[in-house]
Design a protein around this motif. Structure first.
Motif, PDB file in Angstrom:
ATOM      1  N   PHE A  60      55.541 -36.491   6.669  1.00  0.00           N
ATOM      2  CA  PHE A  60      56.338 -35.381   6.757  1.00  0.00           C
ATOM      3  C   PHE A  60      55.526 -34.160   7.232  1.00  0.00           C
ATOM      4  N   ARG A  61      56.080 -33.218   8.048  1.00  0.00           N
ATOM      5  CA  ARG A  61      55.371 -32.133   8.196  1.00  0.00           C
ATOM      6  C   ARG A  61      56.725 -30.935   8.126  1.00  0.00           C
ATOM      7  N   TYR A  62      56.077 -29.854   7.584  1.00  0.00           N
ATOM      8  CA  TYR A  62      57.200 -28.744   7.065  1.00  0.00           C
ATOM      9  C   TYR A  62      56.766 -27.359   7.860  1.00  0.00           C
ATOM     10  N   ARG A  63      57.916 -26.777   7.929  1.00  0.00           N
ATOM     11  CA  ARG A  63      57.749 -25.428   8.904  1.00  0.00           C
ATOM     12  C   ARG A  63      58.670 -24.425   8.119  1.00  0.00           C
ATOM     13  N   PHE A  64      58.380 -23.136   8.052  1.00  0.00           N
ATOM     14  CA  PHE A  64      59.242 -22.145   7.462  1.00  0.00           C
ATOM     15  C   PHE A  64      60.385 -21.893   8.562  1.00  0.00           C
TER      16      PHE A  64
ATOM     17  N   PRO B 200      55.594 -16.119  22.215  1.00  0.00           N
ATOM     18  CA  PRO B 200      55.033 -16.592  21.193  1.00  0.00           C
ATOM     19  C   PRO B 200      54.380 -15.398  20.125  1.00  0.00           C
ATOM     20  N   ARG B 201      54.126 -15.780  18.938  1.00  0.00           N
ATOM     21  CA  ARG B 201      53.567 -14.836  18.147  1.00  0.00           C
ATOM     22  C   ARG B 201      52.389 -14.167  18.786  1.00  0.00           C
ATOM     23  N   MET B 202      52.188 -12.889  18.346  1.00  0.00           N
ATOM     24  CA  MET B 202      51.240 -12.042  19.152  1.00  0.00           C
ATOM     25  C   MET B 202      49.807 -12.490  18.481  1.00  0.00           C
ATOM     26  N   THR B 203      48.923 -12.270  19.451  1.00  0.00           N
ATOM     27  CA  THR B 203      47.522 -12.717  19.277  1.00  0.00           C
ATOM     28  C   THR B 203      46.834 -11.524  18.127  1.00  0.00           C
ATOM     29  N   GLY B 204      45.635 -11.951  17.776  1.00  0.00           N
ATOM     30  CA  GLY B 204      45.066 -10.909  16.755  1.00  0.00           C
ATOM     31  C   GLY B 204      44.725  -9.701  17.588  1.00  0.00           C
ATOM     32  N   ASP B 205      44.234  -9.898  18.925  1.00  0.00           N
ATOM     33  CA  ASP B 205      44.162  -8.873  19.687  1.00  0.00           C
ATOM     34  C   ASP B 205      45.010  -7.653  20.024  1.00  0.00           C
ATOM     35  N   GLU B 206      46.544  -8.287  20.337  1.00  0.00           N
ATOM     36  CA  GLU B 206      47.623  -7.706  20.490  1.00  0.00           C
ATOM     37  C   GLU B 206      47.961  -6.803  19.174  1.00  0.00           C
ATOM     38  N   LEU B 207      47.921  -7.602  18.226  1.00  0.00           N
ATOM     39  CA  LEU B 207      48.162  -6.948  16.906  1.00  0.00           C
ATOM     40  C   LEU B 207      47.221  -5.753  16.583  1.00  0.00           C
ATOM     41  N   MET B 208      45.918  -5.985  16.902  1.00  0.00           N
ATOM     42  CA  MET B 208      45.069  -4.781  16.789  1.00  0.00           C
ATOM     43  C   MET B 208      45.298  -3.617  17.781  1.00  0.00           C
ATOM     44  N   GLU B 209      45.965  -3.961  18.957  1.00  0.00           N
ATOM     45  CA  GLU B 209      46.334  -2.859  20.069  1.00  0.00           C
ATOM     46  C   GLU B 209      47.427  -2.142  19.359  1.00  0.00           C
ATOM     47  N   ILE B 210      48.411  -2.597  18.389  1.00  0.00           N
ATOM     48  CA  ILE B 210      49.358  -2.067  17.928  1.00  0.00           C
ATOM     49  C   ILE B 210      48.919  -0.958  16.808  1.00  0.00           C
ATOM     50  N   VAL B 211      48.035  -1.321  16.164  1.00  0.00           N
ATOM     51  CA  VAL B 211      47.189  -0.522  15.241  1.00  0.00           C
ATOM     52  C   VAL B 211      46.500   0.551  15.771  1.00  0.00           C
TER      53      VAL B 211
ATOM     54  N   GLU C 254      46.997 -24.268   6.674  1.00  0.00           N
ATOM     55  CA  GLU C 254      46.860 -24.124   8.357  1.00  0.00           C
ATOM     56  C   GLU C 254      48.087 -24.760   9.017  1.00  0.00           C
ATOM     57  N   LYS C 255      48.286 -23.835  10.054  1.00  0.00           N
ATOM     58  CA  LYS C 255      49.522 -24.287  10.875  1.00  0.00           C
ATOM     59  C   LYS C 255      49.003 -24.893  12.341  1.00  0.00           C
ATOM     60  N   ASP C 256      49.787 -25.719  12.747  1.00  0.00           N
ATOM     61  CA  ASP C 256      49.553 -26.241  14.155  1.00  0.00           C
ATOM     62  C   ASP C 256      50.204 -25.446  15.050  1.00  0.00           C
ATOM     63  N   GLU C 257      50.106 -25.691  16.307  1.00  0.00           N
ATOM     64  CA  GLU C 257      50.663 -24.839  17.289  1.00  0.00           C
ATOM     65  C   GLU C 257      52.195 -24.631  17.393  1.00  0.00           C
ATOM     66  N   LEU C 258      52.882 -25.520  16.451  1.00  0.00           N
ATOM     67  CA  LEU C 258      54.540 -25.504  16.325  1.00  0.00           C
ATOM     68  C   LEU C 258      54.708 -24.707  15.032  1.00  0.00           C
ATOM     69  N   GLY C 259      53.693 -24.400  14.228  1.00  0.00           N
ATOM     70  CA  GLY C 259      53.999 -23.777  13.114  1.00  0.00           C
ATOM     71  C   GLY C 259      54.403 -24.666  11.781  1.00  0.00           C
TER      72      GLY C 259
END
Length: 404
Positions: free
Chosen positions: A377-381, A214-225, A321-326
């Motif tokens: 309709f729902r949209y996703r990038f 999945p996409r990285m969590t905020g904590d994981e991205l903070m760990e990269i920084v 705002e996105k749902d769990e499927l983006g």
């Protein structure tokens, strides 16, 4: 005053500490993904178990695979292969098996008592250009006879065009699992689910451990920084890191890109700490480093010779705002469009914009995927790397300050 040599050295250290353009291979710079790493470790030496790492583009699948390949190399035979569109089942295996050397010692011809050693690879054991799954199994069993396990990573598995490739790999994994051959195959590819990578044999799924990225969590991205700045010998203000995490939207590529640009700027200024105010400069610099493909998609979707709402609507889509499927809905876009423009627009005012972005043939199409039924309709990038770029453009153009 900092000398040119010292500035160059520090700048080089920043460039090495953050890697937006290439996958991470150094485990000391790899952050997060402890659950996925633990899963791979637990199955790597279990006969009959294989893995598939899948997820959307840009979430760090290749970095995980490369770091794990390095981690396993001390205790197992390892190989890493990146597929291309023209690859076939046979070409993939020939390249992989070329990584495994074999030697054969024989008495020298004549009356000499010494021996001569011939070196080749397991690829030379294949008789045909189009090997069968059973032939691959027979060759891989030689690794087991050499008293060694093997872990084989096959990246970009979604790319080969040959329709039989995935079916033959499914057959191979099934055979290797049934025969308990001491080889673990790890498939890596862009997909929303395992069926998009392996659609054959329901029974093969018993042998495949599914590892979703999945996409990285905020904590994981903070760990990269944190790890990157520590490696670059730079301090940073927490607010800078928070802004980087928010705009990255779970994609490590943008975290690396923004931190690298901010770090280089700070070094050029002769400072040792990244401040929150450096964020805007990092965004401005980073925009020119985003892939040309992403930039062209944005330009095509928003360009007009007259005043339109396309830029603002696309920005509202990225902010929605996105749902769990983006996915997001038109009402989600309406609320954010109000924030961007300072005016209240109802859905009919921008419904055609969403239709244009989600069309197949239009000049502005191919940006959004549309799902559902009329009025719901729902949209996703389609390209996950596009929304953070849109947010950065909006920031630089003064369309939003939501990340302040």
């Amino acid at each position: 005053m900092t000398s040119l040599d010292e500035t160059f050295t520090r700048r080089t250290l920043v460039m090495r500490s953050f890697s937006p353009s290439a996958p991470i291979a150094d485990k000391t710079l790899f952050a997060g993904r402890t659950e996925q790493m633990s899963t791979l470790i637990s199955i790597a030496f279990q006969n009959g178990q294989h893995a598939v790492i899948y997820g959307e583009r840009g979430v760090g699948k290749t970095s995980l695979a490369r770091v794990m390949k390095s981690a396993f190399s001390g205790s197992a035979w390892t190989s890493y292969y990146t597929c291309s569109s023209g690859d076939t089942f046979g070409s993939i295996w020939r390249n992989i098996l070329s990584d495994f050397p074999i030697s054969d010692s024989r008495p020298r011809a004549g009356f000499a008592k010494d021996t001569v050693t011939a070196t080749s690879t397991l690829a030379d054991m294949l008789r045909d250009t189009d090997p069968t799954p059973n032939e691959i199994r027979g060759v891989l069993e030689l690794l087991g006879e050499a008293d060694g396990n093997a872990v084989i990573f096959i990246d970009e598995f979604d790319r080969p065009d040959a329709p039989s490739t995935r079916s033959l790999f499914a057959d191979t994994i099934k055979i290797l699992s049934d025969q308990a051959v001491p080889v673990t195959i790890v498939l890596v590819g862009v997909a929303d689910n395992i069926d998009e990578l392996i659609a054959e044999h329901m029974s093969v799924q018993r042998a495949l451990v599914q590892i979703q990225m999945p996409r990285m969590t905020g904590d994981e991205l903070m760990e990269i920084v944190t790890q990157g700045m520590r490696s670059a010998n730079l301090g940073f203000e927490e607010e800078f890191a928070k802004q980087v995490v928010r705009i990255s939207q779970g994609l490590p590529h943008y975290t690396h890109l923004l931190c690298q640009n901010a770090g280089v700027y700070v070094v050029e200024q002769g400072r040792e700490k990244v401040h929150a105010m450096d964020f805007d400069f990092a965004v401005t610099r980073a925009l020119s480093n985003v892939s040309q493909t992403v930039r062209e998609k944005y330009h095509r979707a928003t360009f007009s010779n007259r005043e339109t709402l396309y830029r603002q609507v696309l920005l509202a889509c990225a902010m929605a705002e996105k749902d769990e499927l983006g996915t997001f809905s038109a009402p989600d876009v309406r609320d954010k469009l109000c924030e961007v423009t300072g005016r209240r627009y109802e859905i009919p005012a921008f419904a055609n914009h969403l239709t244009d972005f989600s069309s197949i043939d239009g000049a502005r199409g191919g940006i959004l995927a549309k799902r559902g039924v009329l009025r719901r309709f729902r949209y996703r990038f389609i390209d996950p790397l596009l929304p953070p770029y849109i947010l950065m453009k909006g920031r630089v153009e003064g369309l939003t300050k939501e990340l302040s």
